[in-house]
Design an enzyme around this catalytic site. Structure first.
Site, short mmCIF file in Angstrom:
data_model
loop_
_atom_site.label_atom_id
_atom_site.label_comp_id
_atom_site.label_asym_id
_atom_site.label_seq_id
_atom_site.Cartn_x
_atom_site.Cartn_y
_atom_site.Cartn_z
N ASP A 107 -1.25 -5.86 2.88
CA ASP A 107 -2.51 -6.52 2.46
C ASP A 107 -2.29 -7.80 1.67
O ASP A 107 -3.06 -8.74 1.77
CB ASP A 107 -3.47 -5.55 1.73
N GLU A 157 -8.83 -5.20 -11.58
CA GLU A 157 -7.47 -4.63 -11.53
C GLU A 157 -6.42 -5.72 -11.78
O GLU A 157 -5.49 -5.54 -12.56
CB GLU A 157 -7.27 -4.01 -10.13
N ASP A 164 -7.33 -1.20 -1.40
CA ASP A 164 -7.89 0.00 -2.03
C ASP A 164 -9.37 -0.16 -2.33
O ASP A 164 -10.18 0.74 -2.09
CB ASP A 164 -7.14 0.30 -3.34
C1 GLA Z 1 -1.21 -0.38 -3.70
C2 GLA Z 1 -2.04 -1.65 -3.81
C3 GLA Z 1 -2.59 -2.06 -2.45
C4 GLA Z 1 -1.49 -2.12 -1.40
C5 GLA Z 1 -0.66 -0.84 -1.43
C6 GLA Z 1 0.54 -0.92 -0.52
O1 GLA Z 1 -2.04 0.69 -3.34
O2 GLA Z 1 -3.11 -1.45 -4.71
O3 GLA Z 1 -3.25 -3.30 -2.55
O4 GLA Z 1 -0.70 -3.25 -1.57
O5 GLA Z 1 -0.19 -0.54 -2.74
O6 GLA Z 1 0.14 -0.96 0.80
#
Ligand code: GLA
Length: 454
Positions: free
Chosen positions: A110, A232, A244
């Protein structure tokens, strides 16, 4: 007449529960001093305690045993409404919920403008909230306790712990130009913390939605997810991508979310586990290795460096052939990091093709390939995650992989529904054999994204 609540007029009782997971546990509980009795029984793998009253069916309630001291109403919306009313002496203006997520495939893509394929899980943060006339925030977490602050106390790194996600979400909405005022807020969460299932995004998204409904702001889920992500990134200080928060905001039940993290264009892809006779198990390892935060930021920097060397805006724009051809230029480590990202993007699109073709049972090898790539090329796995994946496959799983940032947290296993018990047993035995603490294994179902409940 109001039913008894766990907090009201307490008497103490005990019950010995027959559920296998709770063998020989003597639960102490409190419940309202009303005529009636408590009945304990096992229900779908969790222990339930039901208040049974002689005076009428409207007094009948189901409780779940949260701990040896606490019972909770089985309906979290009702639980936060009652807790809010008892703590703040008035009714909330509304109730909202936002789920955690599991990522089916598309890990560490992402922040490279790539593709992800998460689902919202049936574990969520539920909040009851009401505006205040001043700028105070009174926050009550049924799991973590109380915090009180003012809006002017909120800034990068200033609010410690869980309250930082709530306060950060409000701060972030205010940065959009919304005139955010004070809030009384009660929340409860059943998203396991530190398990890689995005309990923090669920908290941010539930708060953003509640604050937006009460004080105004954008309607588009993508914008709301960006507002939650800013909390965040800037207030909590974790440089996470957008997956997320988008999963928590935009998923719909029965689907996985194909998200292009560059454009934020999202497509709901049907994901009907029941129809395929399959189950998706979360194997929560219960460990969270200390290096996680620093290593996450370091992986981000490595990807940015690789993109610069490849002369593309982001690794999303490179192909597997581009990365292979630039092996010398990138050097050993950056080559492997970039290879993970470009092959993972391709795996997401291939999984989506198979799902669209109704071949849910054919995605397993791609999930396992994702794990191998995260373990060997991206180096974000952990011995517990590798053990979970190996044991789940040995037990008849069709595919398995770590999910989330890694270095601990959870693995996912896709398995025939009839093998769920075998997977749980064999994974648990493998953990015991290696001297790891027992994992928690549970099935997840693709659930609704964030929404207002009342
Ligand atoms: C965490 C981060 C996400 C993503 C994942 C790995 O969950 O919050 O943004 O980068 O790691 O895929």
């Amino acid at each position: 007449m109001r039913p008894p609540t766990p907090a009201a007029r307490c008497t103490t009782g005990t019950a010995r529960l027959g559920n296998p997971g709770y063998d020989d546990v003597l639960l102490m509980f409190s419940v309202g001093q009303v005529p009636g009795k408590l009945e304990c029984f096992a229900d779908g793998g969790s222990t339930m305690v039901r208040f049974v009253d002689d005076t009428g069916p409207e007094w009948s309630r189901r409780y779940r045993a949260m701990s040896t001291e606490r019972l909770a109403l089985t309906d979290p919306a009702e639980e936060v409404r009652i807790a809010f009313a008892e703590r703040f002496g008035r009714e909330p203006e509304g109730i909202w919920a936002a789920p955690g997520r599991a990522n089916l495939v598309g890990e560490h893509t992402d922040y490279n403008d790539g593709f992800v394929l998460p689902l919202a899980i049936d574990h969520r943060v539920t909040v009851a909230a009401a505006r205040r006339a001043d700028d105070r925030l009174r926050l009550l977490s049924l799991e973590k306790g109380e915090r009180e602050l003012t809006l002017s106390d909120i800034g990068p790194g200033l609010v410690e712990g869980w309250a930082g996600y709530v306060a950060g979400a409000m701060w972030s909405l205010a940065r959009e130009g919304v005139e955010v005022g004070g809030l009384d807020l009660a929340l409860t969460s059943d998203v396991p913390v530190g398990s890689g299932l995005s309990s923090s995004a669920a908290l941010e998204c539930a708060t953003v939605l509640a604050t937006r409904d009460l004080y105004g702001g954008p309607g588009d889920p993508g914008r709301l997810a960006l507002i939650a992500q800013r909390a965040e990134n800037e207030i909590v200080g974790v440089p996470s991508g957008i997956m997320d928060q988008m999963a928590s905001m935009a998923c719909i039940a029965g689907h996985v979310l194909l998200l292009d993290t560059r454009s934020l264009v999202a497509e709901q892809v049907p994901f009907d586990l029941d129809a395929a006779g399959l189950t998706l198990l979360v194997i929560d390892t219960g460990v969270s290795h200390a290096l996680a935060d620093g290593a996450y930021a370091e992986r981000r920097r490595a990807c940015e460096a690789a993109a610069r060397l490849l002369e593309v805006p982001a690794l999303r724009d490179a192909t597997e052939a581009d990365v292979a051809a630039a092996a010398d230029l990138l050097g050993e480590v950056l080559h492997r990091r970039a290879r993970h990202v470009v092959t993972e993007n391709a795996r997401v699109l291939e999984v989506v093709d198979r799902l669209r073709a109704g071949r849910l049972d054919a995605i397993g090898p791609l999930l396992t390939a994702s794990h191998v790539s995260l373990r060997d090329d991206y180096e974000v796995s952990a011995p517990e995650l590798d053990t979970a994946v190996e044991a789940a496959l040995r037990a008849g799983g069709l595919g398995a992989r770590m999910t989330g940032a890694g270095f601990g947290g959870s693995a996912l296993a896709l398995a025939p529904a009839v093998e769920a018990g075998a997977v749980t047993r064999i994974v648990t035995a493998a953990f015991a054999g290696r001297g790891f603490r027992a994992p928690t294994v549970f099935a997840v179902h693709p659930a609704h994204g964030a929404r207002r409940l009342a």
